[in-house]
Motif scaffolding. Sequence first.
Motif, PDB file in Angstrom:
ATOM      1  N   ILE A 128      -8.804  -4.443  -8.967  1.00 56.43           N
ATOM      2  CA  ILE A 128      -9.656  -3.617  -9.040  1.00 56.43           C
ATOM      3  C   ILE A 128     -10.750  -3.442 -10.420  1.00 56.43           C
ATOM      4  O   ILE A 128     -11.882  -3.232 -10.264  1.00 56.43           O
ATOM      5  CB  ILE A 128      -8.971  -2.098  -8.986  1.00 56.43           C
ATOM      6  CG1 ILE A 128      -8.161  -2.149  -7.550  1.00 56.43           C
ATOM      7  CG2 ILE A 128      -9.830  -1.152  -9.336  1.00 56.43           C
ATOM      8  CD1 ILE A 128      -7.093  -1.052  -7.726  1.00 56.43           C
ATOM      9  N   TRP A 129     -10.010  -3.934 -11.466  1.00 51.68           N
ATOM     10  CA  TRP A 129     -10.893  -3.959 -12.735  1.00 51.68           C
ATOM     11  C   TRP A 129     -11.961  -4.987 -12.603  1.00 51.68           C
ATOM     12  O   TRP A 129     -13.092  -4.830 -12.982  1.00 51.68           O
ATOM     13  CB  TRP A 129     -10.060  -4.180 -13.913  1.00 51.68           C
ATOM     14  CG  TRP A 129     -10.658  -4.692 -15.085  1.00 51.68           C
ATOM     15  CD1 TRP A 129     -11.504  -4.087 -15.886  1.00 51.68           C
ATOM     16  CD2 TRP A 129     -10.753  -6.169 -15.635  1.00 51.68           C
ATOM     17  NE1 TRP A 129     -11.958  -4.849 -17.015  1.00 51.68           N
ATOM     18  CE2 TRP A 129     -11.531  -6.154 -16.823  1.00 51.68           C
ATOM     19  CE3 TRP A 129     -10.201  -7.296 -15.399  1.00 51.68           C
ATOM     20  CZ2 TRP A 129     -11.724  -7.135 -17.501  1.00 51.68           C
ATOM     21  CZ3 TRP A 129     -10.354  -8.388 -16.059  1.00 51.68           C
ATOM     22  CH2 TRP A 129     -11.523  -8.269 -17.035  1.00 51.68           C
ATOM     23  N   ARG A 130     -11.628  -6.241 -12.008  1.00 49.50           N
ATOM     24  CA  ARG A 130     -12.643  -7.315 -11.934  1.00 49.50           C
ATOM     25  C   ARG A 130     -13.534  -6.957 -10.867  1.00 49.50           C
ATOM     26  O   ARG A 130     -14.978  -7.163 -11.114  1.00 49.50           O
ATOM     27  CB  ARG A 130     -11.849  -8.483 -11.545  1.00 49.50           C
ATOM     28  CG  ARG A 130     -11.053  -9.232 -12.540  1.00 49.50           C
ATOM     29  CD  ARG A 130     -12.007  -9.618 -13.605  1.00 49.50           C
ATOM     30  NE  ARG A 130     -12.442 -11.053 -12.975  1.00 49.50           N
ATOM     31  CZ  ARG A 130     -13.196 -11.903 -14.008  1.00 49.50           C
ATOM     32  NH1 ARG A 130     -13.650 -11.512 -15.022  1.00 49.50           N
ATOM     33  NH2 ARG A 130     -13.970 -12.749 -13.284  1.00 49.50           N
ATOM     34  N   LEU A 131     -13.065  -6.397  -9.772  1.00 50.74           N
ATOM     35  CA  LEU A 131     -14.071  -6.011  -8.768  1.00 50.74           C
ATOM     36  C   LEU A 131     -15.070  -4.685  -8.975  1.00 50.74           C
ATOM     37  O   LEU A 131     -16.106  -4.755  -8.527  1.00 50.74           O
ATOM     38  CB  LEU A 131     -13.400  -5.699  -7.271  1.00 50.74           C
ATOM     39  CG  LEU A 131     -12.479  -6.695  -6.872  1.00 50.74           C
ATOM     40  CD1 LEU A 131     -11.728  -6.422  -5.756  1.00 50.74           C
ATOM     41  CD2 LEU A 131     -13.733  -7.811  -6.034  1.00 50.74           C
ATOM     42  N   THR A 132     -14.663  -4.081  -9.990  1.00 48.93           N
ATOM     43  CA  THR A 132     -15.559  -2.860 -10.358  1.00 48.93           C
ATOM     44  C   THR A 132     -16.158  -3.236 -11.554  1.00 48.93           C
ATOM     45  O   THR A 132     -16.850  -2.423 -12.437  1.00 48.93           O
ATOM     46  CB  THR A 132     -14.819  -1.663 -10.391  1.00 48.93           C
ATOM     47  OG1 THR A 132     -13.825  -1.940 -11.449  1.00 48.93           O
ATOM     48  CG2 THR A 132     -14.321  -1.444  -9.290  1.00 48.93           C
ATOM     49  N   GLY A 133     -16.255  -4.544 -12.110  1.00 49.02           N
ATOM     50  CA  GLY A 133     -16.884  -4.820 -13.227  1.00 49.02           C
ATOM     51  C   GLY A 133     -16.247  -3.949 -14.591  1.00 49.02           C
ATOM     52  O   GLY A 133     -17.040  -3.688 -15.578  1.00 49.02           O
ATOM     53  N   GLY A 134     -15.028  -3.686 -14.549  1.00 44.79           N
ATOM     54  CA  GLY A 134     -14.419  -3.098 -15.614  1.00 44.79           C
ATOM     55  C   GLY A 134     -14.571  -1.805 -15.484  1.00 44.79           C
ATOM     56  O   GLY A 134     -14.243  -0.835 -16.812  1.00 44.79           O
ATOM     57  N   LYS A 135     -15.066  -0.942 -14.693  1.00 39.56           N
ATOM     58  CA  LYS A 135     -15.366   0.590 -14.703  1.00 39.56           C
ATOM     59  C   LYS A 135     -13.935   1.265 -14.284  1.00 39.56           C
ATOM     60  O   LYS A 135     -13.915   2.337 -14.588  1.00 39.56           O
ATOM     61  CB  LYS A 135     -16.629   0.833 -13.589  1.00 39.56           C
ATOM     62  CG  LYS A 135     -17.729   0.293 -14.297  1.00 39.56           C
ATOM     63  CD  LYS A 135     -18.824   0.835 -13.247  1.00 39.56           C
ATOM     64  CE  LYS A 135     -20.182   0.276 -13.750  1.00 39.56           C
ATOM     65  NZ  LYS A 135     -20.453  -1.071 -13.871  1.00 39.56           N
ATOM     66  N   VAL A 136     -12.969   0.590 -13.660  1.00 38.09           N
ATOM     67  CA  VAL A 136     -12.056   1.198 -13.027  1.00 38.09           C
ATOM     68  C   VAL A 136     -10.478   0.600 -13.571  1.00 38.09           C
ATOM     69  O   VAL A 136     -10.582  -0.486 -13.166  1.00 38.09           O
ATOM     70  CB  VAL A 136     -11.890   1.453 -11.518  1.00 38.09           C
ATOM     71  CG1 VAL A 136     -10.888   2.424 -10.958  1.00 38.09           C
ATOM     72  CG2 VAL A 136     -13.201   2.382 -11.069  1.00 38.09           C
ATOM     73  N   HIS A 137      -9.759   1.606 -14.068  1.00 35.66           N
ATOM     74  CA  HIS A 137      -8.579   0.859 -14.702  1.00 35.66           C
ATOM     75  C   HIS A 137      -7.400   1.709 -13.764  1.00 35.66           C
ATOM     76  O   HIS A 137      -7.012   3.028 -14.230  1.00 35.66           O
ATOM     77  CB  HIS A 137      -8.466   1.224 -16.256  1.00 35.66           C
ATOM     78  CG  HIS A 137      -7.045   0.575 -16.465  1.00 35.66           C
ATOM     79  ND1 HIS A 137      -6.588   1.307 -17.710  1.00 35.66           N
ATOM     80  CD2 HIS A 137      -6.214  -0.337 -16.292  1.00 35.66           C
ATOM     81  CE1 HIS A 137      -5.232   0.837 -17.915  1.00 35.66           C
ATOM     82  NE2 HIS A 137      -5.358  -0.560 -17.134  1.00 35.66           N
ATOM     83  N   ALA A 138      -6.939   1.299 -12.593  1.00 38.71           N
ATOM     84  CA  ALA A 138      -5.950   2.213 -11.985  1.00 38.71           C
ATOM     85  C   ALA A 138      -4.850   1.251 -11.109  1.00 38.71           C
ATOM     86  O   ALA A 138      -4.939   0.060 -11.021  1.00 38.71           O
ATOM     87  CB  ALA A 138      -6.887   2.847 -10.826  1.00 38.71           C
ATOM     88  N   THR A 139      -4.085   1.891 -10.579  1.00 37.97           N
ATOM     89  CA  THR A 139      -2.869   1.458  -9.866  1.00 37.97           C
ATOM     90  C   THR A 139      -2.459   2.484  -8.738  1.00 37.97           C
ATOM     91  O   THR A 139      -2.895   3.795  -9.021  1.00 37.97           O
ATOM     92  CB  THR A 139      -1.587   0.860 -10.863  1.00 37.97           C
ATOM     93  OG1 THR A 139      -0.816   0.072  -9.751  1.00 37.97           O
ATOM     94  CG2 THR A 139      -0.882   1.963 -11.366  1.00 37.97           C
ATOM     95  N   ASP A 140      -1.458   2.114  -8.001  1.00 38.45           N
ATOM     96  CA  ASP A 140      -0.926   3.114  -7.089  1.00 38.45           C
ATOM     97  C   ASP A 140       0.678   3.071  -7.490  1.00 38.45           C
ATOM     98  O   ASP A 140       1.303   2.427  -8.223  1.00 38.45           O
ATOM     99  CB  ASP A 140      -0.983   2.933  -5.700  1.00 38.45           C
ATOM    100  CG  ASP A 140      -0.069   1.751  -5.060  1.00 38.45           C
ATOM    101  OD1 ASP A 140       0.259   0.743  -5.834  1.00 38.45           O
ATOM    102  OD2 ASP A 140       0.336   2.111  -4.225  1.00 38.45           O
ATOM    103  N   ALA A 141       1.408   4.079  -6.899  1.00 40.65           N
ATOM    104  CA  ALA A 141       2.499   4.505  -7.119  1.00 40.65           C
ATOM    105  C   ALA A 141       3.700   3.323  -6.729  1.00 40.65           C
ATOM    106  O   ALA A 141       4.732   3.175  -7.550  1.00 40.65           O
ATOM    107  CB  ALA A 141       3.132   5.705  -6.352  1.00 40.65           C
ATOM    108  N   THR A 142       3.400   2.415  -5.681  1.00 42.76           N
ATOM    109  CA  THR A 142       4.290   1.344  -5.406  1.00 42.76           C
ATOM    110  C   THR A 142       4.329   0.200  -6.294  1.00 42.76           C
ATOM    111  O   THR A 142       5.313  -0.326  -6.695  1.00 42.76           O
ATOM    112  CB  THR A 142       3.756   0.669  -3.931  1.00 42.76           C
ATOM    113  OG1 THR A 142       2.755   0.142  -4.021  1.00 42.76           O
ATOM    114  CG2 THR A 142       3.654   1.730  -3.072  1.00 42.76           C
ATOM    115  N   ASN A 143       3.024  -0.038  -6.983  1.00 40.71           N
ATOM    116  CA  ASN A 143       3.157  -0.958  -8.173  1.00 40.71           C
ATOM    117  C   ASN A 143       3.765  -0.234  -9.523  1.00 40.71           C
ATOM    118  O   ASN A 143       4.415  -0.843 -10.304  1.00 40.71           O
ATOM    119  CB  ASN A 143       1.599  -1.305  -8.402  1.00 40.71           C
ATOM    120  CG  ASN A 143       1.223  -2.201  -7.299  1.00 40.71           C
ATOM    121  OD1 ASN A 143       1.473  -3.323  -7.126  1.00 40.71           O
ATOM    122  ND2 ASN A 143       0.276  -1.814  -6.556  1.00 40.71           N
TER     123      ASN A 143
END
Length: 254
Positions: A128-143
């Motif tokens: 997600i970080w790579r695909l957004t150019g470092g703008k979003v740092h996120a995960t979901d509950a399963t991970n």
Amino acid sequence: MRWSGFRAARSGARLGAAPADPRLPIADRALDRGPGGALRRAGGQVEQPLALVGVGVFLAAAAPFAAAGSLELTPAGHEARITELTGLLLDPYFSGTKLAWILDQVPGARERATRDELAFGTIDTFLIWRLTGGKVHATDATNASRTLLYNIRTGNWDDKLLAIFDVPRSLLPGLRLSTGVVAETLSEILGTRIPIAGIAGDQQAALFGQRCTAPGSVKNTYGTGCFMLMNTGNQPVASKSGLLTTLGYKIGSQ
């Protein structure tokens, strides 16, 4: 939230030498959400990998040392509490022990973490970080539920667990639902801005993909190992036989 209890036979990670420069972006394959990586922040955004965990590289090599840390936590009386809060076993397979090892063993890592210059994540976070150019740092509950740092009962990062592993909360990604738009990709990557609208760990995604959405439904898939998951409904079910309890998916209020 839906829960799954499962038993898994996994192949062992190959050991390899740590790279001379820990900032080098290296292999990024994750096994069952266990490995994680540390990313460097710049100007409030995640900039580039400080050390990305990979099979056979860096943290695979760190696993024996992380194992030693796990052994130290056991006589300290933390093992039962960790299992109660996370549904996992105290094991260097999961990324909490590896992250603690990075902070203690990579020169300057803990100091940079306290200055909010580092960020942590599993492979989904990195993508997600790579695909957004470092703008979003996120995960979901399963991970998140596979890191030893997430409380499966409260649905959040847990201060008690962070204190046990001595991990600053500022390192951790924001928590999102398994479904729903998290961000959009940079247009220069895929030619247009595409919504990133789903996050799930591999086996949890297989559970959902096999339509095991009702309590009692079970799936078994084969790849790195043989993974059997059972949907146990909206409440966690603790195993008496050493099996793991983890988040199956989080969609809306379920």
